[in-house]
Write a protein that holds these residues in place. Structure first.
Motif, PDB file in Angstrom:
ATOM      1  N   THR A  85     -12.856   7.842 -21.847  1.00  0.00           N
ATOM      2  CA  THR A  85     -11.368   7.955 -22.077  1.00  0.00           C
ATOM      3  C   THR A  85     -11.070   7.671 -23.494  1.00  0.00           C
ATOM      4  N   LEU A  86     -11.438   6.604 -23.936  1.00  0.00           N
ATOM      5  CA  LEU A  86     -10.908   5.957 -25.153  1.00  0.00           C
ATOM      6  C   LEU A  86     -11.332   6.867 -26.381  1.00  0.00           C
ATOM      7  N   LEU A 102      -8.958  -3.518 -21.752  1.00  0.00           N
ATOM      8  CA  LEU A 102     -10.273  -3.518 -22.554  1.00  0.00           C
ATOM      9  C   LEU A 102     -10.353  -4.605 -23.184  1.00  0.00           C
ATOM     10  N   ALA A 148      -9.566   9.036 -29.414  1.00  0.00           N
ATOM     11  CA  ALA A 148      -9.522   8.528 -30.851  1.00  0.00           C
ATOM     12  C   ALA A 148     -10.026   9.562 -31.712  1.00  0.00           C
ATOM     13  N   LEU A 190      -0.975   4.163 -22.396  1.00  0.00           N
ATOM     14  CA  LEU A 190      -2.298   3.300 -22.488  1.00  0.00           C
ATOM     15  C   LEU A 190      -2.189   2.030 -22.676  1.00  0.00           C
ATOM     16  N   LEU A 230      -6.087   3.399 -33.421  1.00  0.00           N
ATOM     17  CA  LEU A 230      -5.632   4.136 -32.385  1.00  0.00           C
ATOM     18  C   LEU A 230      -4.277   3.861 -31.859  1.00  0.00           C
ATOM     19  N   ARG A 231      -4.032   2.624 -31.895  1.00  0.00           N
ATOM     20  CA  ARG A 231      -2.635   2.122 -31.373  1.00  0.00           C
ATOM     21  C   ARG A 231      -1.543   2.919 -32.319  1.00  0.00           C
ATOM     22  N   LEU A 280      -9.500   0.215 -32.251  1.00  0.00           N
ATOM     23  CA  LEU A 280      -8.051  -0.041 -31.612  1.00  0.00           C
ATOM     24  C   LEU A 280      -6.987   0.011 -32.535  1.00  0.00           C
ATOM     25  N   LEU A 336      -5.438  -0.354 -22.793  1.00  0.00           N
ATOM     26  CA  LEU A 336      -5.955  -1.139 -23.927  1.00  0.00           C
ATOM     27  C   LEU A 336      -5.900  -2.847 -23.646  1.00  0.00           C
ATOM     28  N   GLU A 383     -15.303   3.832 -21.787  1.00  0.00           N
ATOM     29  CA  GLU A 383     -14.931   4.195 -23.007  1.00  0.00           C
ATOM     30  C   GLU A 383     -15.140   5.594 -23.493  1.00  0.00           C
ATOM     31  N   GLU A 392     -14.892  -2.440 -32.503  1.00  0.00           N
ATOM     32  CA  GLU A 392     -13.879  -1.820 -31.565  1.00  0.00           C
ATOM     33  C   GLU A 392     -12.561  -2.398 -31.928  1.00  0.00           C
TER      34      GLU A 392
END
Length: 193
Positions: free
Chosen positions: A164-165, A110, A169, A103, A93-94, A90, A107, A161, A85
């Motif tokens: 939301t995430l 997380l 993604a 977010l 995704l960023r 991540l 993050l 996760e 992840e």
């Protein structure tokens, strides 16, 4: 280490069907999407959480070998999932976040949860080793309570996760992102073997 799959001749092989399920969840098919691979790891974690909850119901003859296997999972496979992840999902995704997504705090939270989870998993692995070696009976209830709490925490984390995430993604990552993530994921798996 990668996901360990029991073999037909091993004592842990409960049935051929269970072996097929484990094989599917731990698939290392180069054609699988990184999301599918990550989801397999997440399903394995949910299975381990169910095992943590039911471990107290097993007798000592079953608890000890299971505790050893759980310790191995907490030491290798669980941190590998978190690393996937943090190093795979991540960062990509960023790069795809938009100004209004807001977010950054999510993050950071997380990442803090991941740090806490890794520390807790390492401590629980040591305790599971103690159970496998014959933990004193008066110490066993505290370990079972800690394992149950860890399982609950992981289920909440995975649900958060998933709500939301992961949808964000899946929506934002491009085919190039997924291709790069898949290559990096294969490289990480090779290093773990």
């Amino acid at each position: 280490m990668g996901q360990r799959i029991p073999t037909e001749g091993s004592p842990a092989a409960a049935s051929p069907a269970l072996l097929r399920i484990c094989t599917v969840l731990a698939q290392q098919d180069d054609a699988a999407s990184p999301f599918d691979m990550l989801e397999g790891q997440r399903m394995i974690l949910l299975s381990v959480c169910a095992l943590l909850d039911t471990l107290p119901d097993a007798g000592p003859q079953l608890q000890q070998p299971l505790a050893s296997a759980i310790a191995g999972y907490l030491r290798s496979d669980f941190p590998a999932m978190i690393a996937e992840e943090e190093e795979g999902l991540l960062p990509r995704l960023r790069e795809r976040l938009l100004l209004g997504d807001d977010l950054d705090q999510v993050l950071r939270q997380l990442e803090e949860e991941h740090r806490r989870d890794r520390r807790q998993a390492a401590l629980l692995a040591a305790e599971c080793d103690s159970l496998a070696d014959g933990l004193m009976p008066d110490e066993v209830p505290a370990l079972f309570a800690a394992l149950h709490a860890f399982a609950e925490q992981q289920r909440r984390h995975l649900a958060w996760e998933a709500a939301t995430l992961l949808p964000l993604a899946r929506n934002r990552l491009t085919p190039a992102d997924l291709s790069g993530w898949a290559r990096a994921m294969r490289a990480r798996r090779l290093l773990q073997q």
